[in-house]
Every structure is written in C-alpha cells, then in structure tokens.
Motif scaffolding. Structure first.
Motif, PDB file in Angstrom:
ATOM      1  N   TYR A   1       0.836  -1.193   0.000  1.00 12.39           N
ATOM      2  CA  TYR A   1       0.000   0.000   0.000  1.00 12.39           C
ATOM      3  C   TYR A   1       0.879   1.255   0.000  1.00 12.39           C
ATOM      4  CZ  TYR A   1      -3.001  -3.715   1.697  1.00 12.39           C
ATOM      5  OH  TYR A   1      -3.671  -4.914   1.835  1.00 12.39           O
ATOM      6  N   LEU A   2       0.344   2.317  -0.517  1.00 13.83           N
ATOM      7  CA  LEU A   2       1.027   3.604  -0.466  1.00 13.83           C
ATOM      8  C   LEU A   2       0.024   4.652   0.002  1.00 13.83           C
ATOM      9  CD1 LEU A   2       3.776   4.972  -1.060  1.00 13.83           C
ATOM     10  CD2 LEU A   2       2.796   5.687  -3.253  1.00 13.83           C
ATOM     11  N   GLN A   3       0.192   5.079   1.237  1.00 11.88           N
ATOM     12  CA  GLN A   3      -0.652   6.141   1.777  1.00 11.88           C
ATOM     13  C   GLN A   3      -0.023   7.473   1.403  1.00 11.88           C
ATOM     14  OE1 GLN A   3      -3.621   5.997   3.575  1.00 11.88           O
ATOM     15  NE2 GLN A   3      -3.619   8.231   3.310  1.00 11.88           N
ATOM     16  N   MET A   4      -0.786   8.283   0.705  1.00 14.95           N
ATOM     17  CA  MET A   4      -0.273   9.557   0.207  1.00 14.95           C
ATOM     18  C   MET A   4      -1.072  10.688   0.846  1.00 14.95           C
ATOM     19  SD  MET A   4       0.307   8.617  -3.822  1.00 14.95           S
ATOM     20  CE  MET A   4      -1.437   8.625  -4.195  1.00 14.95           C
ATOM     21  N   ASN A   5      -0.393  11.495   1.632  1.00 14.97           N
ATOM     22  CA  ASN A   5      -1.024  12.631   2.306  1.00 14.97           C
ATOM     23  C   ASN A   5      -0.438  13.936   1.791  1.00 14.97           C
ATOM     24  OD1 ASN A   5      -2.449  10.780   3.941  1.00 14.97           O
ATOM     25  ND2 ASN A   5      -0.821  10.766   5.479  1.00 14.97           N
ATOM     26  N   SER A   6      -1.123  15.014   2.076  1.00 11.30           N
ATOM     27  CA  SER A   6      -0.658  16.359   1.687  1.00 11.30           C
ATOM     28  C   SER A   6      -0.260  16.390   0.219  1.00 11.30           C
ATOM     29  CB  SER A   6       0.525  16.787   2.576  1.00 11.30           C
ATOM     30  OG  SER A   6       0.171  16.782   3.941  1.00 11.30           O
ATOM     31  N   LEU A   7      -1.117  15.872  -0.596  1.00  7.99           N
ATOM     32  CA  LEU A   7      -0.798  15.761  -2.015  1.00  7.99           C
ATOM     33  C   LEU A   7      -0.639  17.126  -2.675  1.00  7.99           C
ATOM     34  CD1 LEU A   7      -3.058  12.716  -2.822  1.00  7.99           C
ATOM     35  CD2 LEU A   7      -0.611  12.852  -3.304  1.00  7.99           C
ATOM     36  N   LYS A   8       0.286  17.159  -3.621  1.00 10.02           N
ATOM     37  CA  LYS A   8       0.598  18.374  -4.363  1.00 10.02           C
ATOM     38  C   LYS A   8       0.340  18.135  -5.844  1.00 10.02           C
ATOM     39  CE  LYS A   8       4.447  19.259  -1.170  1.00 10.02           C
ATOM     40  NZ  LYS A   8       5.912  19.497  -1.081  1.00 10.02           N
ATOM     41  N   SER A   9       0.207  19.204  -6.590  1.00  7.08           N
ATOM     42  CA  SER A   9      -0.045  19.058  -8.024  1.00  7.08           C
ATOM     43  C   SER A   9       1.093  18.295  -8.699  1.00  7.08           C
ATOM     44  CB  SER A   9      -0.241  20.425  -8.668  1.00  7.08           C
ATOM     45  OG  SER A   9       0.885  21.244  -8.447  1.00  7.08           O
ATOM     46  N   GLU A  10       2.304  18.439  -8.181  1.00  5.77           N
ATOM     47  CA  GLU A  10       3.441  17.748  -8.791  1.00  5.77           C
ATOM     48  C   GLU A  10       3.448  16.252  -8.507  1.00  5.77           C
ATOM     49  OE1 GLU A  10       3.544  20.494  -6.869  1.00  5.77           O
ATOM     50  OE2 GLU A  10       5.333  20.514  -5.568  1.00  5.77           O
ATOM     51  N   ASP A  11       2.524  15.781  -7.698  1.00  6.00           N
ATOM     52  CA  ASP A  11       2.375  14.346  -7.480  1.00  6.00           C
ATOM     53  C   ASP A  11       1.523  13.696  -8.566  1.00  6.00           C
ATOM     54  OD1 ASP A  11       2.078  15.064  -3.986  1.00  6.00           O
ATOM     55  OD2 ASP A  11       3.837  14.243  -5.011  1.00  6.00           O
ATOM     56  N   THR A  12       0.941  14.502  -9.432  1.00  6.17           N
ATOM     57  CA  THR A  12       0.136  13.967 -10.522  1.00  6.17           C
ATOM     58  C   THR A  12       0.979  13.083 -11.425  1.00  6.17           C
ATOM     59  OG1 THR A  12      -1.396  15.837 -10.519  1.00  6.17           O
ATOM     60  CG2 THR A  12      -1.189  14.592 -12.571  1.00  6.17           C
ATOM     61  N   ALA A  13       0.545  11.843 -11.601  1.00  4.92           N
ATOM     62  CA  ALA A  13       1.305  10.872 -12.389  1.00  4.92           C
ATOM     63  C   ALA A  13       0.522   9.564 -12.438  1.00  4.92           C
ATOM     64  CB  ALA A  13       2.677  10.626 -11.757  1.00  4.92           C
ATOM     65  N   VAL A  14       1.008   8.657 -13.258  1.00  3.58           N
ATOM     66  CA  VAL A  14       0.550   7.277 -13.180  1.00  3.58           C
ATOM     67  C   VAL A  14       1.490   6.553 -12.218  1.00  3.58           C
ATOM     68  CG1 VAL A  14       0.150   5.136 -14.420  1.00  3.58           C
ATOM     69  CG2 VAL A  14      -0.373   7.331 -15.510  1.00  3.58           C
ATOM     70  N   TYR A  15       0.915   5.864 -11.261  1.00  2.00           N
ATOM     71  CA  TYR A  15       1.679   5.163 -10.239  1.00  2.00           C
ATOM     72  C   TYR A  15       1.655   3.667 -10.518  1.00  2.00           C
ATOM     73  CZ  TYR A  15       2.090   9.397  -7.457  1.00  2.00           C
ATOM     74  OH  TYR A  15       2.418  10.657  -7.022  1.00  2.00           O
ATOM     75  N   TYR A  16       2.847   3.088 -10.568  1.00  2.00           N
ATOM     76  CA  TYR A  16       3.008   1.667 -10.833  1.00  2.00           C
ATOM     77  C   TYR A  16       3.590   0.978  -9.599  1.00  2.00           C
ATOM     78  CZ  TYR A  16       2.906   3.285 -15.706  1.00  2.00           C
ATOM     79  OH  TYR A  16       2.563   3.876 -16.902  1.00  2.00           O
ATOM     80  N   CYS A  17       3.140  -0.224  -9.339  1.00  6.04           N
ATOM     81  CA  CYS A  17       3.867  -1.049  -8.382  1.00  6.04           C
ATOM     82  C   CYS A  17       4.687  -2.063  -9.175  1.00  6.04           C
ATOM     83  CB  CYS A  17       2.953  -1.723  -7.364  1.00  6.04           C
ATOM     84  SG  CYS A  17       1.780  -2.897  -8.031  1.00  6.04           S
ATOM     85  N   ALA A  18       5.804  -2.447  -8.604  1.00  6.63           N
ATOM     86  CA  ALA A  18       6.731  -3.333  -9.290  1.00  6.63           C
ATOM     87  C   ALA A  18       7.501  -4.152  -8.272  1.00  6.63           C
ATOM     88  CB  ALA A  18       7.692  -2.526 -10.151  1.00  6.63           C
TER      89      ALA A  18
END
Length: 119
Positions: A80-97
């Motif tokens: 899991y990836l808990q993402m808080n205080s998100l910013k516009s620069e966090d915009t992306a496609v997120y992949y797990c690998a």
C-alpha cells in the motif's frame, strides 16, 4: 502468470489524501522487494518508495518523504502507499513493481493507476 492489481488512484484536491493498493499474484511475494514508481506526463519514471521483503526497511524519494508511507501485508500479497498532503506535482501514473532489491531493476510491473491532484 504474474499479475498486479493496482487500485486507489483518482482525482483529489491539493492537500488531500489517497491510498494506493497493489495486490500481487503469480510469484513468490516474500522473495521480492516491492516498489512504487510514478511517471508524470512528459517526464521520466521516478522511484517513489520501496519496501524490503527481508526486513521491512522502507525507502522514499526526497520529494515524498514525510508525506507518503509504504506498507505491506504479506498474508495478502499486497503493498500500500498512503499519500497525504498531495501536491499538483504528485500527478502521475503510479506503478507497483517487484524486484530483487529496492533501488535495483524491477522484474515485474503492474499496469499503473492514475493520480491527478488539482490545485
């Protein structure tokens, strides 16, 4: 067959939170370190975070330290990836690998889940 099912992405306002999930199958989960990698439009892939299967050590990119938290549930073959205080620069496609070690080459990849942070 190796499969990753990523979920939890979506549209969120800046300052908000999202929790990404990655459920893996088709390989021995405990033998691999699992990472989250993101790719923003027009940019190169960036390693965001990784968790070691051997001792649970966690690693974060400087850009997300203090805001993102990675965790795993080996019984569920999930990360899991808990993402808080998100910013516009966090915009992306997120992949797990999955790879033999954090920071190395990833052998197996999911299809990604998009995250859009509106400002």
């Amino acid at each position: 067959e190796v499969q990753f099912v990523e979920s939890g992405g979506g549209l969120v306002q800046a300052g908000g939170s999202l929790r990404l999930s990655c459920a893996a199958s088709g390989f021995t989960f405990d033998d691999y370190d699992i990472g989250w990698i993101r790719q923003a439009p027009g940019k190169e892939r960036e390693g965001v975070s990784c968790i070691s299967s051997s001792d649970g050590s966690t690693y974060y990119a400087d850009s997300v330290k203090g805001r993102f938290t990675i965790s795993s549930d080996n019984a569920k073959n999930s990360v899991y990836l808990q993402m808080n205080s998100l910013k516009s620069e966090d915009t992306a496609v997120y992949y797990c690998a999955a790879g033999s070690r954090c920071g190395g080459v990833y052998d197996y990849w999911g299809r990604g889940t998009p995250v859009t942070v509106s400002s």
